[in-house]
Design a protein around this motif. Structure first.
Motif, PDB file in Angstrom:
ATOM      1  N   VAL A   1       0.817  -1.282  -0.109  1.00 29.89           N
ATOM      2  CA  VAL A   1       0.074  -0.182  -0.162  1.00 29.89           C
ATOM      3  C   VAL A   1       0.796   1.281  -0.042  1.00 29.89           C
ATOM      4  O   VAL A   1       0.488   2.262  -0.678  1.00 29.89           O
ATOM      5  CB  VAL A   1      -1.097   0.113   1.086  1.00 29.89           C
ATOM      6  N   TYR A   2       1.965   1.161   0.707  1.00 26.17           N
ATOM      7  CA  TYR A   2       2.961   2.340   0.721  1.00 26.17           C
ATOM      8  C   TYR A   2       4.227   1.762   0.578  1.00 26.17           C
ATOM      9  O   TYR A   2       4.675   0.492   0.275  1.00 26.17           O
ATOM     10  CB  TYR A   2       2.887   2.991   2.300  1.00 26.17           C
ATOM     11  N   ASP A   3       5.107   2.570   0.299  1.00 23.21           N
ATOM     12  CA  ASP A   3       6.770   2.077   0.012  1.00 23.21           C
ATOM     13  C   ASP A   3       7.016   1.321   1.288  1.00 23.21           C
ATOM     14  O   ASP A   3       7.172   1.862   2.218  1.00 23.21           O
ATOM     15  CB  ASP A   3       7.494   3.283  -0.399  1.00 23.21           C
ATOM     16  N   SER A   4       7.612   0.164   0.993  1.00 20.78           N
ATOM     17  CA  SER A   4       8.179  -0.549   1.721  1.00 20.78           C
ATOM     18  C   SER A   4       9.147  -0.294   2.879  1.00 20.78           C
ATOM     19  O   SER A   4      10.118   0.135   2.371  1.00 20.78           O
ATOM     20  CB  SER A   4       8.349  -2.325   1.396  1.00 20.78           C
ATOM     21  N   ILE A   5       9.196  -0.591   4.164  1.00 22.27           N
ATOM     22  CA  ILE A   5       9.991  -0.119   5.206  1.00 22.27           C
ATOM     23  C   ILE A   5      11.278  -1.425   5.261  1.00 22.27           C
ATOM     24  O   ILE A   5      12.310  -1.001   5.515  1.00 22.27           O
ATOM     25  CB  ILE A   5       9.518   0.057   6.582  1.00 22.27           C
ATOM     26  N   SER A   6      10.581  -2.439   5.239  1.00 24.21           N
ATOM     27  CA  SER A   6      11.641  -3.457   5.406  1.00 24.21           C
ATOM     28  C   SER A   6      12.258  -4.227   4.071  1.00 24.21           C
ATOM     29  O   SER A   6      13.220  -4.834   4.084  1.00 24.21           O
ATOM     30  CB  SER A   6      10.817  -4.702   6.212  1.00 24.21           C
ATOM     31  N   LYS A   7      11.448  -3.808   2.806  1.00 20.72           N
ATOM     32  CA  LYS A   7      12.204  -4.056   1.584  1.00 20.72           C
ATOM     33  C   LYS A   7      12.415  -3.164   0.605  1.00 20.72           C
ATOM     34  O   LYS A   7      11.792  -2.335   0.124  1.00 20.72           O
ATOM     35  CB  LYS A   7      11.169  -5.141   1.020  1.00 20.72           C
TER      36      LYS A   7
ATOM     37  N   TYR B   1      -3.776   7.027  -4.236  1.00 18.22           N
ATOM     38  CA  TYR B   1      -4.657   7.049  -3.245  1.00 18.22           C
ATOM     39  C   TYR B   1      -6.007   7.013  -4.145  1.00 18.22           C
ATOM     40  O   TYR B   1      -7.200   6.266  -3.694  1.00 18.22           O
ATOM     41  CB  TYR B   1      -5.019   8.404  -2.709  1.00 18.22           C
ATOM     42  N   ASP B   2      -6.415   7.371  -5.239  1.00 18.14           N
ATOM     43  CA  ASP B   2      -7.607   7.478  -5.857  1.00 18.14           C
ATOM     44  C   ASP B   2      -8.148   6.043  -6.541  1.00 18.14           C
ATOM     45  O   ASP B   2      -9.047   5.572  -6.499  1.00 18.14           O
ATOM     46  CB  ASP B   2      -7.427   8.317  -7.340  1.00 18.14           C
TER      47      ASP B   2
ATOM     48  N   GLU C   1      -5.378   7.548   7.262  1.00 18.47           N
ATOM     49  CA  GLU C   1      -5.831   7.517   5.754  1.00 18.47           C
ATOM     50  C   GLU C   1      -6.331   6.172   5.580  1.00 18.47           C
ATOM     51  O   GLU C   1      -7.403   5.751   4.904  1.00 18.47           O
ATOM     52  CB  GLU C   1      -4.686   7.899   4.853  1.00 18.47           C
ATOM     53  N   ILE C   2      -5.622   4.993   6.181  1.00 14.45           N
ATOM     54  CA  ILE C   2      -6.076   3.706   6.058  1.00 14.45           C
ATOM     55  C   ILE C   2      -7.553   3.487   6.375  1.00 14.45           C
ATOM     56  O   ILE C   2      -8.433   2.821   6.013  1.00 14.45           O
ATOM     57  CB  ILE C   2      -5.087   2.767   6.858  1.00 14.45           C
ATOM     58  N   HIS C   3      -7.660   4.269   7.567  1.00 11.17           N
ATOM     59  CA  HIS C   3      -8.949   4.046   8.208  1.00 11.17           C
ATOM     60  C   HIS C   3      -9.896   4.911   7.190  1.00 11.17           C
ATOM     61  O   HIS C   3     -11.192   4.144   7.212  1.00 11.17           O
ATOM     62  CB  HIS C   3      -9.113   4.634   9.607  1.00 11.17           C
ATOM     63  N   SER C   4      -9.810   5.813   6.912  1.00 14.39           N
ATOM     64  CA  SER C   4     -10.551   6.445   6.057  1.00 14.39           C
ATOM     65  C   SER C   4     -10.980   5.836   4.763  1.00 14.39           C
ATOM     66  O   SER C   4     -12.104   5.984   4.249  1.00 14.39           O
ATOM     67  CB  SER C   4     -10.139   7.861   5.749  1.00 14.39           C
ATOM     68  N   LEU C   5     -10.186   4.979   4.296  1.00 18.13           N
ATOM     69  CA  LEU C   5     -10.451   4.191   2.938  1.00 18.13           C
ATOM     70  C   LEU C   5     -11.122   3.060   3.178  1.00 18.13           C
ATOM     71  O   LEU C   5     -11.133   2.249   2.398  1.00 18.13           O
ATOM     72  CB  LEU C   5      -8.942   3.974   2.355  1.00 18.13           C
ATOM     73  N   GLY C   6     -11.388   2.732   4.575  1.00 17.35           N
ATOM     74  CA  GLY C   6     -12.085   1.583   4.917  1.00 17.35           C
ATOM     75  C   GLY C   6     -11.437   0.221   4.945  1.00 17.35           C
ATOM     76  O   GLY C   6     -12.251  -0.730   5.245  1.00 17.35           O
TER      77      GLY C   6
END
Length: 200
Positions: free
Chosen positions: A116-122, A131-132, A160-165
């Protein structure tokens, strides 16, 4: 929102003590992901937890261990694509596209959508969705409480994750790339923030 922690892919000293502390402080689901571990290594790892905590663990490998240790369930992915014959317990699944979510959600307890976002671990594992794009999937009823956001998730993304359902988040890098002493306090902050979002 569900708050799921995925284990570090490799075993490390003090790991079981940290995970036990997370369980003691409200972690409801741990995904046991050790791609290179043998069944014996996972058995040894699992024996270090009490039965009440084993029932909160979903394994990504060696599914035969589920009934032995009364684990919560199994997770399907590119390495393990099918549940064992006659398996009727908890199933979750990795998805890497909106189309895969549509395909797998109906026969899973929940699915992971990543990244969903740029990976922290990879390193180099970049976000696959705008987002759209995610908002459209939400409006079409594809993203709902059975879809868990994975990949690059940290505190700033939770609203944002919460707002996207999304039904919750799965955390890996945001947990395990911290100093050991910082993991539990950070988890507690995340947990409190998720709770506050649900009450809005």
């Amino acid at each position: 929102m569900k708050l799921i922690v995925i284990t570090h892919p490799r075993f490390f000293e003090g790991e079981t003590a940290i995970i036990t502390a997370l369980f003691e402080n409200g972690l409801e689901i741990l995904h046991l992901r050790k791609p290179e571990a043998s069944a014996g290594e996972l058995e040894f790892f699992l024996r270090q937890f009490s039965e009440k905590y084993r029932s909160r663990i979903v394994t990504h490998e060696h599914f035969k261990l589920v009934p032995v240790f009364n684990l919560k369930g199994i997770h399907l992915n590119g390495r393990n694509k099918r549940a064992p014959k006659d398996y009727a317990g908890h199933i979750s699944c990795s998805c890497h596209s909106i189309a895969e979510v549509s395909q797998h959600k109906s026969h899973s307890d929940y699915v992971f959508l990543s990244p969903v976002y740029d990976s922290i671990s990879k390193e180099g594992y970049a976000s696959a969705y705008s987002y759209d794009h995610l908002l459209e999937a939400r409006q079409e009823g594809i993203i709902d409480d059975k879809v868990i956001a994975l990949g690059g998730v940290d505190m700033q993304h939770l609203p944002e994750i919460h707002s996207l359902g999304f039904g919750g988040v799965a955390l890996l890098g945001d947990i395990w790339q911290r100093d050991d002493n910082d993991i539990l306090p950070h988890f507690l902050c995340l947990k409190a923030f998720c709770t506050s979002l649900e009450s809005v």
